[in-house]
Design an enzyme around this catalytic site. Structure first.
Site, short mmCIF file in Angstrom:
data_model
loop_
_atom_site.label_atom_id
_atom_site.label_comp_id
_atom_site.label_asym_id
_atom_site.label_seq_id
_atom_site.Cartn_x
_atom_site.Cartn_y
_atom_site.Cartn_z
N GLY A 9 45.83 36.95 32.32
CA GLY A 9 45.89 38.10 32.85
C GLY A 9 47.29 38.69 32.58
N ALA A 10 47.92 38.36 31.44
CA ALA A 10 49.24 38.62 31.16
C ALA A 10 49.65 40.26 30.80
CB ALA A 10 49.54 37.87 29.81
N GLN A 13 49.03 44.00 36.19
CA GLN A 13 50.10 44.46 36.84
C GLN A 13 50.56 43.22 37.63
OE1 GLN A 13 49.17 47.01 40.20
NE2 GLN A 13 47.32 45.88 40.49
N ILE A 14 50.08 42.27 37.95
CA ILE A 14 50.74 40.95 38.73
C ILE A 14 51.72 40.25 37.67
CG2 ILE A 14 50.56 38.76 39.86
CD1 ILE A 14 47.84 39.86 41.17
N ARG A 90 39.69 44.09 42.96
CA ARG A 90 38.62 45.00 43.47
C ARG A 90 39.34 46.59 43.58
NH1 ARG A 90 38.96 44.25 50.35
NH2 ARG A 90 41.01 43.21 50.22
N ARG A 96 36.47 41.46 48.45
CA ARG A 96 36.87 40.18 47.29
C ARG A 96 35.72 39.65 46.89
NH1 ARG A 96 41.21 39.45 51.40
NH2 ARG A 96 42.82 40.72 50.72
N GLY A 128 43.48 34.87 40.81
CA GLY A 128 42.02 35.84 40.48
C GLY A 128 41.10 35.86 41.60
N ASN A 129 40.69 37.22 42.29
CA ASN A 129 39.86 36.84 43.34
C ASN A 129 38.36 36.76 43.03
OD1 ASN A 129 41.19 37.14 45.80
ND2 ASN A 129 41.87 39.17 45.35
N ASP A 157 49.16 36.06 52.17
CA ASP A 157 48.76 36.19 53.58
C ASP A 157 49.74 35.71 54.50
OD1 ASP A 157 46.11 37.30 52.86
OD2 ASP A 157 46.03 35.34 51.94
N HIS A 185 40.83 33.61 51.29
CA HIS A 185 41.49 34.83 51.23
C HIS A 185 40.59 35.94 51.32
CE1 HIS A 185 44.40 37.56 49.74
NE2 HIS A 185 43.86 37.77 48.64
P1 NAD Z 1 44.97 43.83 36.51
O1 NAD Z 1 43.37 44.59 36.23
O2 NAD Z 1 46.21 44.56 36.40
O3 NAD Z 1 45.20 42.63 35.41
C1 NAD Z 1 44.13 41.81 35.11
C2 NAD Z 1 44.29 41.34 33.80
O4 NAD Z 1 43.49 40.07 33.69
C3 NAD Z 1 43.91 42.17 32.56
O5 NAD Z 1 44.92 42.75 31.79
C4 NAD Z 1 42.61 41.87 32.27
O6 NAD Z 1 42.39 42.41 30.64
C5 NAD Z 1 42.87 40.42 32.23
N1 NAD Z 1 41.72 39.28 32.12
C6 NAD Z 1 40.44 39.77 32.20
N2 NAD Z 1 39.57 38.65 31.93
C7 NAD Z 1 40.54 37.83 31.48
C8 NAD Z 1 40.28 36.38 30.75
N3 NAD Z 1 39.02 36.09 30.71
N4 NAD Z 1 41.46 35.85 30.40
C9 NAD Z 1 42.64 36.31 30.70
N5 NAD Z 1 42.79 37.55 31.18
C10 NAD Z 1 41.91 38.09 31.55
O7 NAD Z 1 44.67 43.11 37.92
P2 NAD Z 1 45.82 42.26 38.92
O8 NAD Z 1 46.27 43.57 39.87
O9 NAD Z 1 47.08 41.64 37.95
O10 NAD Z 1 44.91 41.43 39.82
C11 NAD Z 1 44.67 40.11 38.88
C12 NAD Z 1 43.81 39.53 40.09
O11 NAD Z 1 44.37 38.94 41.10
C13 NAD Z 1 42.48 40.18 40.68
O12 NAD Z 1 41.38 39.51 40.82
C14 NAD Z 1 43.14 40.50 41.98
O13 NAD Z 1 42.00 40.78 43.05
C15 NAD Z 1 43.91 39.14 42.16
N6 NAD Z 1 44.93 39.12 43.52
C16 NAD Z 1 44.71 37.94 44.29
C17 NAD Z 1 45.77 38.10 45.12
C18 NAD Z 1 45.67 36.70 46.09
O14 NAD Z 1 46.59 36.95 47.00
N7 NAD Z 1 45.05 35.76 45.91
C19 NAD Z 1 46.83 39.08 45.31
C20 NAD Z 1 46.63 40.27 44.75
C21 NAD Z 1 45.60 40.23 43.49
C1 LMR Z 2 45.36 41.25 48.30
O1 LMR Z 2 45.40 40.60 49.10
O2 LMR Z 2 46.26 42.26 48.34
C2 LMR Z 2 44.70 40.88 47.03
O3 LMR Z 2 43.83 39.86 47.18
C3 LMR Z 2 43.99 42.05 46.40
C4 LMR Z 2 42.79 42.55 47.34
O4 LMR Z 2 41.77 42.64 46.85
O5 LMR Z 2 42.99 42.67 48.59
#
Ligand code: NAD
Ligand code: LMR
Length: 331
Positions: A9-10, A13-14, A90, A96, A128-129, A157, A185
């Site tokens: 997911g390089a 935004q994360i 999401r 999620r 990833g969620n 969390d 989560h």
């Molecule tokens: P984002 O949409 O900004 O970035 C995600 C990236 O993943 C995109 O660039 C997309 O092209 C890429 N991607 C999609 N399929 C892929 C694959 N098969 N291989 C590699 N890359 C791929 O999203 P984000 O805001 O960076 O969030 C990423 C994930 O993290 C989401 O599922 C989000 O819900 C989750 N998240 C989890 C937590 C947690 O606490 N566990 C917290 C925040 C976000």
């Molecule tokens: C969060 O906890 O902020 C992330 O898992 C993003 C979401 O979908 O809540």
């Protein structure tokens, strides 16, 4: 030797908040050379190239090489650590688990390749969620990697819970110790402060319940605030959390690499061994201590009826997610 670290997911935004912190040594050590393998999907490669340019322009001495790729076989080759962020986030109004169908395939495919080409010692953090169930899928598809090498992130969390308590008591966040996140989560997670304490300047510990002096808040709004914090951020930003998520990734991975402090534990989603009556095989968030890169679930904590009910509820949701996920996977 440079450590090989894959971040998926390089282009997202994360990753944009995370990569600088990893590359400058905050996570794997200030003396540890690194090679970054940045995975995204083909349409995002021009964006990843821009991220690579910026990493170069940061002029970071630990960063020995950066590879941008859309090929799993390049991204996971001989990696020491894989941070699986890449997935759909999401949007407002979604839970999620609504992402399961879209994201399960990603983790199935990546698990299979990790199984074949990553180091057997690789540590895998799923972000990833829905993170717990995606972690379970990845682990199930990578049977040659020890189950203990998989975890999912509930550190965000934990950090959220620590802040809420610190803010309420009027101390800084690092004075709040041993908050626990149990379970998924998701909105069923149980942030538990019944074993947590607040330290004063002389190092004296006061149980959180005594320090806060408001049981109704601790058993009510405090819990729902943490459970719904991700949704609150999405509502406000129209995007899911990224800066705080990246900070939590760094915290989680650094503790996995270097261990937890004496008398402290952290929460992470790991494969249940049946501890605390949680069904074996679920990826469930537990309090863990870490030594020599091996986590162990903190044992012997007393569980009240209030806690038991909440811990069972979140386990039940994970059981359902597991069944749904398995039905999506190819045979
Ligand atoms: P984002 O949409 O900004 O970035 C995600 C990236 O993943 C995109 O660039 C997309 O092209 C890429 N991607 C999609 N399929 C892929 C694959 N098969 N291989 C590699 N890359 C791929 O999203 P984000 O805001 O960076 O969030 C990423 C994930 O993290 C989401 O599922 C989000 O819900 C989750 N998240 C989890 C937590 C947690 O606490 N566990 C917290 C925040 C976000
Ligand atoms: C969060 O906890 O902020 C992330 O898992 C993003 C979401 O979908 O809540």
């Amino acid at each position: 030797m440079a450590l090989r670290v894959c971040v998926t997911g390089a282009a997202g935004q994360i990753a944009y908040s995370l990569l600088y912190s990893i590359a400058k040594g905050d996570v794997f050590g200030a003396d540890q050379p690194l090679e970054l393998l940045l995975l995204d999907i083909p349409p995002m490669m021009t964006i990843v190239e821009g991220v690579v340019m910026e990493l170069s322009d940061c002029s970071l001495p630990l960063l020995k090489n950066v590879v941008a790729t859309a090929d799993y076989n390049v991204a996971f080759k001989d990696v020491d650590a894989a941070i699986l962020v890449g997935a759909m986030p999401r949007k407002e109004g979604m839970e999620r688990k609504d992402l399961l169908k879209a994201n399960a395939k990603i983790f199935e495919g990546q698990g299979k390749v990790i199984d074949q080409i990553a180091k057997k010692t690789v540590k895998i953090l799923v972000v990833g969620n829905p993170a717990n169930t995606n972690c379970l899928i990845t682990k199930s598809c990578a049977p040659s990697i020890p189950a203990a090498n998989f975890s999912c992130m509930t550190r965000l969390d934990q950090n959220r819970a620590q802040f809420q308590i610190a803010n309420r008591v009027g101390v800084s966040c690092d004075k709040v110790r041993n908050v626990i996140i149990w379970g998924n989560h998701s909105a069923t997670q149980f942030p538990d402060v019944s074993h947590a304490s607040v330290l004063d300047n002389s190092g004296k510990k006061t149980p959180v319940y005594e320090a806060v002096k408001d049981d109704a808040w601790l058993k009510g709004d405090f819990i729902t605030t943490i459970q719904k914090r991700g949704a609150a951020v999405i509502k406000a930003r129209k995007l899911s959390s990224a800066m705080s998520a990246a900070k939590a990734v760094g915290d989680h991975m650094r503790d996995w690499w270097f261990g937890t402090k004496p008398d402290e534990w952290v929460s992470m989603g790991v494969i249940s061994d049946g501890s605390y009556g949680v069904p074996e095989g679920l990826v469930y968030s537990f309090p863990v201590k870490i030594t020599d890169k091996e986590w162990s679930i903190v044992q012997g904590l007393s569980i009240s009826d209030f806690a038991r009910e909440k811990m069972d509820l979140t386990a039940k949701e994970l059981q359902q997610e597991k069944e749904t996920a398995l039905s999506f996977l190819s045979q």
